[in-house]
Scaffold this active site. Sequence first.
Site, PDB file in Angstrom:
ATOM      1  N   LYS A 112       0.848  -1.195   0.000  1.00 36.51           N
ATOM      2  CA  LYS A 112       0.000   0.000   0.000  1.00 36.51           C
ATOM      3  C   LYS A 112       0.882   1.243   0.000  1.00 36.51           C
ATOM      4  O   LYS A 112       1.802   1.373   0.813  1.00 36.51           O
ATOM      5  CB  LYS A 112      -0.896   0.011   1.241  1.00 36.51           C
ATOM      6  CG  LYS A 112      -1.809   1.236   1.311  1.00 36.51           C
ATOM      7  CD  LYS A 112      -2.852   1.075   2.394  1.00 36.51           C
ATOM      8  CE  LYS A 112      -2.465   1.702   3.700  1.00 36.51           C
ATOM      9  NZ  LYS A 112      -2.732   3.147   3.794  1.00 36.51           N
ATOM     10  N   ASP A 144      -3.599   4.331  -1.812  1.00 36.33           N
ATOM     11  CA  ASP A 144      -4.621   4.723  -0.833  1.00 36.33           C
ATOM     12  C   ASP A 144      -4.644   6.236  -0.667  1.00 36.33           C
ATOM     13  O   ASP A 144      -4.087   6.776   0.286  1.00 36.33           O
ATOM     14  CB  ASP A 144      -4.301   4.012   0.500  1.00 36.33           C
ATOM     15  CG  ASP A 144      -5.369   4.247   1.547  1.00 36.33           C
ATOM     16  OD1 ASP A 144      -6.511   4.590   1.171  1.00 36.33           O
ATOM     17  OD2 ASP A 144      -5.066   4.077   2.747  1.00 36.33           O
ATOM     18  N   LYS A 180      -7.644   7.966  -1.009  1.00 37.72           N
ATOM     19  CA  LYS A 180      -9.014   8.308  -0.548  1.00 37.72           C
ATOM     20  C   LYS A 180      -9.596   9.497  -1.299  1.00 37.72           C
ATOM     21  O   LYS A 180      -9.857  10.560  -0.737  1.00 37.72           O
ATOM     22  CB  LYS A 180      -9.006   8.565   0.957  1.00 37.72           C
ATOM     23  CG  LYS A 180      -8.518   7.379   1.771  1.00 37.72           C
ATOM     24  CD  LYS A 180      -8.583   7.641   3.256  1.00 37.72           C
ATOM     25  CE  LYS A 180      -8.147   6.442   4.080  1.00 37.72           C
ATOM     26  NZ  LYS A 180      -6.714   6.116   3.968  1.00 37.72           N
ATOM     27  N   ASP A 231     -13.836  14.255  -4.581  1.00 35.67           N
ATOM     28  CA  ASP A 231     -13.901  15.510  -5.351  1.00 35.67           C
ATOM     29  C   ASP A 231     -15.103  15.406  -6.289  1.00 35.67           C
ATOM     30  O   ASP A 231     -15.888  14.460  -6.176  1.00 35.67           O
ATOM     31  CB  ASP A 231     -12.576  15.693  -6.131  1.00 35.67           C
ATOM     32  CG  ASP A 231     -12.249  17.175  -6.353  1.00 35.67           C
ATOM     33  OD1 ASP A 231     -13.158  17.936  -6.739  1.00 35.67           O
ATOM     34  OD2 ASP A 231     -11.080  17.558  -6.164  1.00 35.67           O
ATOM     35  N   THR A 286     -12.223   5.370  11.140  1.00 36.26           N
ATOM     36  CA  THR A 286     -12.359   4.928  12.530  1.00 36.26           C
ATOM     37  C   THR A 286     -11.922   6.009  13.524  1.00 36.26           C
ATOM     38  O   THR A 286     -12.162   5.883  14.710  1.00 36.26           O
ATOM     39  CB  THR A 286     -11.556   3.629  12.796  1.00 36.26           C
ATOM     40  OG1 THR A 286     -10.215   3.851  12.345  1.00 36.26           O
ATOM     41  CG2 THR A 286     -12.153   2.453  12.066  1.00 36.26           C
ATOM     42  N   ARG A 316       2.841  -0.837  10.803  1.00 37.83           N
ATOM     43  CA  ARG A 316       3.866  -0.790  11.844  1.00 37.83           C
ATOM     44  C   ARG A 316       4.320  -2.118  12.429  1.00 37.83           C
ATOM     45  O   ARG A 316       5.524  -2.271  12.685  1.00 37.83           O
ATOM     46  CB  ARG A 316       3.415   0.194  12.937  1.00 37.83           C
ATOM     47  CG  ARG A 316       3.512   1.626  12.435  1.00 37.83           C
ATOM     48  CD  ARG A 316       2.761   2.593  13.310  1.00 37.83           C
ATOM     49  NE  ARG A 316       1.319   2.415  13.171  1.00 37.83           N
ATOM     50  CZ  ARG A 316       0.428   3.162  13.806  1.00 37.83           C
ATOM     51  NH1 ARG A 316       0.831   4.108  14.630  1.00 37.83           N
ATOM     52  NH2 ARG A 316      -0.857   2.955  13.615  1.00 37.83           N
TER      53      ARG A 316
HETATM   54  O1  C5P Z   1      -1.504   0.660  12.157  1.00 43.91           O
HETATM   55  P1  C5P Z   1      -0.757   0.241  10.924  1.00 43.91           P
HETATM   56  O2  C5P Z   1       0.612   0.858  10.851  1.00 43.91           O
HETATM   57  O3  C5P Z   1      -0.720  -1.270  10.726  1.00 43.91           O
HETATM   58  O4  C5P Z   1      -1.660   0.850   9.754  1.00 43.91           O
HETATM   59  C1  C5P Z   1      -1.528   0.459   8.425  1.00 43.91           C
HETATM   60  C2  C5P Z   1      -2.330   1.336   7.519  1.00 43.91           C
HETATM   61  O5  C5P Z   1      -3.728   1.235   7.760  1.00 43.91           O
HETATM   62  C3  C5P Z   1      -1.991   2.807   7.591  1.00 43.91           C
HETATM   63  O6  C5P Z   1      -1.390   3.150   6.350  1.00 43.91           O
HETATM   64  C4  C5P Z   1      -3.300   3.544   7.773  1.00 43.91           C
HETATM   65  O7  C5P Z   1      -3.474   4.566   6.815  1.00 43.91           O
HETATM   66  C5  C5P Z   1      -4.361   2.486   7.516  1.00 43.91           C
HETATM   67  N1  C5P Z   1      -5.558   2.663   8.346  1.00 43.91           N
HETATM   68  C6  C5P Z   1      -5.543   2.567   9.701  1.00 43.91           C
HETATM   69  N2  C5P Z   1      -6.662   2.666  10.452  1.00 43.91           N
HETATM   70  C7  C5P Z   1      -7.805   2.871   9.873  1.00 43.91           C
HETATM   71  C8  C5P Z   1      -7.884   2.975   8.494  1.00 43.91           C
HETATM   72  C9  C5P Z   1      -6.738   2.874   7.760  1.00 43.91           C
HETATM   73  O8  C5P Z   1      -4.497   2.393  10.270  1.00 43.91           O
HETATM   74  N3  C5P Z   1      -8.868   2.925  10.653  1.00 43.91           N
END
Ligand code: C5P
Length: 241
Positions: free
Chosen positions: A31, A58, A60, A63, A118, A211
Amino acid sequence: MERLIVALDVNTLDDARKIVEELDELVDFYKVGFQLFIREGKDAVKFLKEQGKKVFLDLKFHDIPNTIGNAVRACMELGVDMLTLHSLGGFEMMEVAQKSVWEAQENKPLLLGVTILTSLDEAFLHDVVGVNDRTLEEEVLHLARLVKSAGLDGVVASPLEVKKIKETCGEDFVVVTPGIRPKGYDTHDQERVRTPEEAILAGADYLVVGRPILYAEDRRGMAERIIREMEEARAKLRGTF
Ligand code: C5P
């Protein structure tokens, strides 16, 4: 593993390159979000495509329909495999985006709608959007139905919402879930998290993980652990485990 999408939330193409090289054959899907795309632009997408990887862009989109139709065509020129639109951009915006894909001869990406982020809550729904007769969950399902009726392939959703979305929109409606944390792992700022196993058992089609893999001392080890958990859960689903 096609169903694990690693979020390349890094600042430079060099950092992205290191991660992709390290994960090598383990991960096929990445991604690219604002953090990397704003700095490195289409070079990041090109690099991944040259490596034979799939790309989830991604950004989003939100427009006017004409602008988004053109943006989707630009994504197809880059060879993007999956991209996101805000469902609050409305039915027509999503429909025009989907039509651009249907009209294309090749490189047709999966189009996903984002329902309610979220990070937002019911107060946002009432005070900003002006929806007072639906709960947050009802609104997510309402928007998922709108995404489906515009012809899109699926939505991005919290692992907690997967089951209801599949019940509402059907098994074929693709659900991509972030908020994944292996058991016993620091949740960072994600509150509504689930393990890879829980997300797959709930019916998620793709898991987005950032992460837990990016910050791991042993990234390959962490990716392997997540992939194993996903495969075991999929085997359980098929009743063969
Ligand atoms: O938390 P983590 O580092 O695993 O997040 C991975 C991806 O998920 C991030 O690039 C973030 O934009 C996306 N994301 C998120 N929580 C959401 C929606 C999308 O972390 N509720």
